[in-house]
Design a protein around this motif. Structure first.
Motif, PDB file in Angstrom:
ATOM      1  N   CYS A 153      -1.165 112.423 142.673  1.00 46.53           N
ATOM      2  CA  CYS A 153      -1.009 111.399 141.638  1.00 46.53           C
ATOM      3  C   CYS A 153      -2.262 110.530 141.532  1.00 46.53           C
ATOM      4  O   CYS A 153      -2.676 110.148 140.428  1.00 46.53           O
ATOM      5  N   GLU A 154      -2.870 110.222 142.668  1.00 41.93           N
ATOM      6  CA  GLU A 154      -4.121 109.459 142.641  1.00 41.93           C
ATOM      7  C   GLU A 154      -5.230 110.259 141.967  1.00 41.93           C
ATOM      8  O   GLU A 154      -6.051 109.713 141.221  1.00 41.93           O
ATOM      9  N   LEU A 155      -5.243 111.572 142.234  1.00 37.44           N
ATOM     10  CA  LEU A 155      -6.280 112.430 141.666  1.00 37.44           C
ATOM     11  C   LEU A 155      -6.141 112.557 140.157  1.00 37.44           C
ATOM     12  O   LEU A 155      -7.140 112.562 139.425  1.00 37.44           O
ATOM     13  N   TYR A 156      -4.896 112.650 139.677  1.00 34.28           N
ATOM     14  CA  TYR A 156      -4.652 112.880 138.248  1.00 34.28           C
ATOM     15  C   TYR A 156      -4.101 111.639 137.551  1.00 34.28           C
ATOM     16  O   TYR A 156      -3.405 111.751 136.537  1.00 34.28           O
ATOM     17  N   ALA A 157      -4.413 110.461 138.076  1.00 31.61           N
ATOM     18  CA  ALA A 157      -3.864 109.225 137.510  1.00 31.61           C
ATOM     19  C   ALA A 157      -4.290 109.023 136.060  1.00 31.61           C
ATOM     20  O   ALA A 157      -3.518 108.514 135.238  1.00 31.61           O
ATOM     21  N   LYS A 158      -5.514 109.417 135.722  1.00 32.15           N
ATOM     22  CA  LYS A 158      -6.028 109.206 134.364  1.00 32.15           C
ATOM     23  C   LYS A 158      -6.274 110.534 133.648  1.00 32.15           C
ATOM     24  O   LYS A 158      -7.153 110.623 132.784  1.00 32.15           O
ATOM     25  N   ALA A 159      -5.498 111.551 134.001  1.00 29.37           N
ATOM     26  CA  ALA A 159      -5.719 112.889 133.432  1.00 29.37           C
ATOM     27  C   ALA A 159      -4.635 113.296 132.448  1.00 29.37           C
ATOM     28  O   ALA A 159      -4.498 114.472 132.125  1.00 29.37           O
ATOM     29  N   SER A 160      -3.860 112.340 131.946  1.00 28.53           N
ATOM     30  CA  SER A 160      -2.752 112.695 131.053  1.00 28.53           C
ATOM     31  C   SER A 160      -3.231 113.323 129.747  1.00 28.53           C
ATOM     32  O   SER A 160      -2.495 114.082 129.116  1.00 28.53           O
ATOM     33  N   CYS A 161      -4.455 113.013 129.341  1.00 30.76           N
ATOM     34  CA  CYS A 161      -4.979 113.602 128.106  1.00 30.76           C
ATOM     35  C   CYS A 161      -5.486 115.024 128.324  1.00 30.76           C
ATOM     36  O   CYS A 161      -5.828 115.712 127.355  1.00 30.76           O
ATOM     37  N   TYR A 162      -5.551 115.465 129.579  1.00 31.45           N
ATOM     38  CA  TYR A 162      -6.041 116.810 129.890  1.00 31.45           C
ATOM     39  C   TYR A 162      -4.957 117.730 130.452  1.00 31.45           C
ATOM     40  O   TYR A 162      -5.002 118.941 130.253  1.00 31.45           O
ATOM     41  N   VAL A 163      -4.002 117.164 131.186  1.00 25.76           N
ATOM     42  CA  VAL A 163      -2.970 117.971 131.843  1.00 25.76           C
ATOM     43  C   VAL A 163      -1.601 117.395 131.527  1.00 25.76           C
ATOM     44  O   VAL A 163      -1.379 116.187 131.687  1.00 25.76           O
ATOM     45  N   ASP A 164      -0.698 118.264 131.071  1.00 25.37           N
ATOM     46  CA  ASP A 164       0.692 117.874 130.838  1.00 25.37           C
ATOM     47  C   ASP A 164       1.531 118.489 131.955  1.00 25.37           C
ATOM     48  O   ASP A 164       1.838 119.683 131.943  1.00 25.37           O
ATOM     49  N   PHE A 165       1.903 117.667 132.938  1.00 24.71           N
ATOM     50  CA  PHE A 165       2.624 118.191 134.096  1.00 24.71           C
ATOM     51  C   PHE A 165       4.066 118.563 133.765  1.00 24.71           C
ATOM     52  O   PHE A 165       4.693 119.317 134.505  1.00 24.71           O
ATOM     53  N   THR A 166       4.592 118.058 132.659  1.00 22.53           N
ATOM     54  CA  THR A 166       5.923 118.498 132.233  1.00 22.53           C
ATOM     55  C   THR A 166       5.899 119.971 131.839  1.00 22.53           C
ATOM     56  O   THR A 166       6.814 120.744 132.164  1.00 22.53           O
ATOM     57  N   GLU A 167       4.821 120.365 131.146  1.00 21.27           N
ATOM     58  CA  GLU A 167       4.661 121.777 130.794  1.00 21.27           C
ATOM     59  C   GLU A 167       4.428 122.629 132.044  1.00 21.27           C
ATOM     60  O   GLU A 167       4.897 123.770 132.121  1.00 21.27           O
ATOM     61  N   ILE A 168       3.694 122.074 133.006  1.00 18.07           N
ATOM     62  CA  ILE A 168       3.488 122.797 134.266  1.00 18.07           C
ATOM     63  C   ILE A 168       4.827 123.057 134.952  1.00 18.07           C
ATOM     64  O   ILE A 168       5.085 124.152 135.470  1.00 18.07           O
TER      65      ILE A 168
END
Length: 483
Positions: A229-244
């Motif tokens: 979560c710390e690594l991807y805290a500001k990555a919502s515009c690049y990765v959609d973890f719901t789709e993952i």
């Protein structure tokens, strides 16, 4: 006996093309196009036999085009005709001889029809196993295919978690046990795992497995999720973890469906194996267990179709190529590797185990490694033909295999292991020597490639400079320092 040869260029989706020649090689029937049906085959045979003497037989000649040859083989066998198969490279070479810049179905059929007159050894009788053996072999192939698909799904999921939650796979003893799958199914989204907390993770995982869960497992998983979560805290515009999460859910459904199908196929393979080879004598050979036994029986089929041990070795592709000229006789040539690749793979696995139990095989392996300086793979390949001889003997004589010492006297498994331990154990320094030899060859090749890249920037493209020895030594010194 007089024959009329029918060369058939098989089509998978298009119609087949046939060329009929008499025993003198003269064309007796116009070019014939037909589909895979009994009426068309009857019409072809009727035209081919017109004007012949009584007792003349038809001989179909074809290439192994997928499974298109199978209906022809069934028709020929049930109607007392001969059918032979020509290897594709033989037909290719003869076609190039007839017409270097031309290829069509008519030419292919003509080449196949004339092949028995030019080189009768280039043709081989098509072997059809009985229905049970045929079913066993197809089930073995299906089993291998589904096993590979299961491995591919697991590899995809493992690759996914290497970047979604680094370190996650190390938390589980088995990355795909019941608890690991339950975690993937619910918490492939690290933000959801963090939101659920340690208690939420424990509540999901604890009832998922039969064995008691490690007390610190939820804490480890929660810690890894927090780091992600710390690594991807500001990555919502690049990765959609719901789709993952949805992607993983579908992959797990596919995995479980394939595993269920594999369990059914294994049961069917075991049932067919008991009917085809009820004695299971082949399993008396060390290295051939209940997993490899059905594979060997399905591929070999009727052992009597191999008139000698060399025929079986040729079928497996485990004989070296030959290159003789005058008084020159080249040694150490690679294997032909013709025949089923799955057969060779299973033979390699079986031989690697058998040489640890059979003193006679262990001696061959030992001499290849110690006296001839070969690596492990070369030594195993040199031992495989001897295991093939044993397999054919066991199947033809329908008896169990008896371990024997070097003198040929029967011994027990314990005595065999003791002999191998005392006389035919390859020293570790020998193994290191063969490994370092391989690494040295690769190292020299890397140095030469490095020189080529460096010199290509300074010399014209058509130059063929040979690097001097002192320059190679400098590059080797540079390479050692760099590595």
């Amino acid at each position: 006996m007089l024959y009329r040869n029918i060369g058939v260029d098989l089509g998978v989706t298009a119609k087949h093309k046939a060329q009929v020649l008499d025993e003198q090689g003269k064309k007796v029937v116009p070019n014939f196009s037909f589909s895979t049906s009994k009426d068309d085959l009857d019409a072809l045979c009727q035209q081919a036999l017109s004007g012949t003497n009584q007792g003349t037989k038809l001989r179909f000649i074809c290439e192994p085009t997928e499974m298109s040859w199978f209906p022809f083989a069934i028709y020929a066998k049930t109607n007392n005709h001969d059918i032979v198969r020509v290897k594709s490279h033989k037909a290719h070479d003869l076609r190039k001889y007839f017409s270097r810049h031309k290829k069509n179905d008519k030419l292919d059929a003509s080449v196949l029809a004339v092949m028995p007159m030019i080189d009768e050894k280039a043709t081989e009788q098509i072997y059809l196993s009985d229905a049970k053996t045929f079913s066993l072999e197809r089930r073995n192939r299906q089993k291998e295919k589904i096993t590979n698909e299961i491995a591919a799904i697991k590899n995809r999921l493992s690759s996914l978690y290497h970047w979604v939650m680094p370190g996650l796979l190390d938390c589980f003893g088995d990355s795909f046990d019941s608890r690991a799958r339950e975690f993937y199914r619910h918490f492939s989204n690290p933000f959801r795992a963090k939101e659920s907390g340690i208690d939420g993770i424990r509540q999901i995982l604890e009832p998922a497995g039969r064995q008691k869960m490690k007390p610190d497992l939820p804490e480890k998983l929660y810690s890894i999720a927090c780091r992600s979560c710390e690594l991807y805290a500001k990555a919502s515009c690049y990765v959609d973890f719901t789709e993952i999460q949805d992607e993983v859910h579908i992959e797990l459904q596919l995995l479980e469906a394939q595993e269920e199908a594999l369990a059914q196929i294994k049961d069917r393979v075991e049932s067919l194996y008991e009917k085809v080879h009820p004695s299971k004598n082949i399993e008396s050979l060390k290295g051939i267990s209940e997993n490899l036994g059905p594979s060997f029986i399905g591929i070999i089929g009727n052992p009597d179709r191999f008139s000698s041990q060399s025929k079986l070795r040729c079928f497996a592709g485990m004989i070296p190529k030959q290159d003789d000229s005058g008084e020159t006789n080249k040694k150490g040539l690679p294997m032909t590797q013709e025949g089923p690749s799955r057969f060779r793979r299973d033979l390699f696995l079986a031989t690697d185990v058998a040489r640890q139990w059979d003193p006679q095989l262990a001696k061959i392996y030992y001499e290849e490694m110690v006296n001839k300086g070969h690596c492990h793979t070369q030594a195993i390949c040199a031992t495989i033909p001897n295991l093939l001889n044993r397999i054919l003997c066991v199947l033809k004589e329908n008896r169990t295999y008896q371990l024997r010492n070097i003198e040929g006297n029967p011994i027990s498994a314990t005595q065999a292991r003791q002999i191998i331990k005392e006389q035919f154990t390859v020293p570790e320094e020998i193994r290191q020597r063969t490994r370092s030899k391989i690494n040295k060859n690769k190292k020299e090749e890397r140095i030469r490639n490095l020189f080529k890249r460096q010199s290509s920037e300074m010399t014209p493209q058509n130059s063929h400079n040979i690097p001097p020895k002192d320059m190679l030594q400098k590059f080797e010194k540079y390479f050692n320092n760099a590595s």
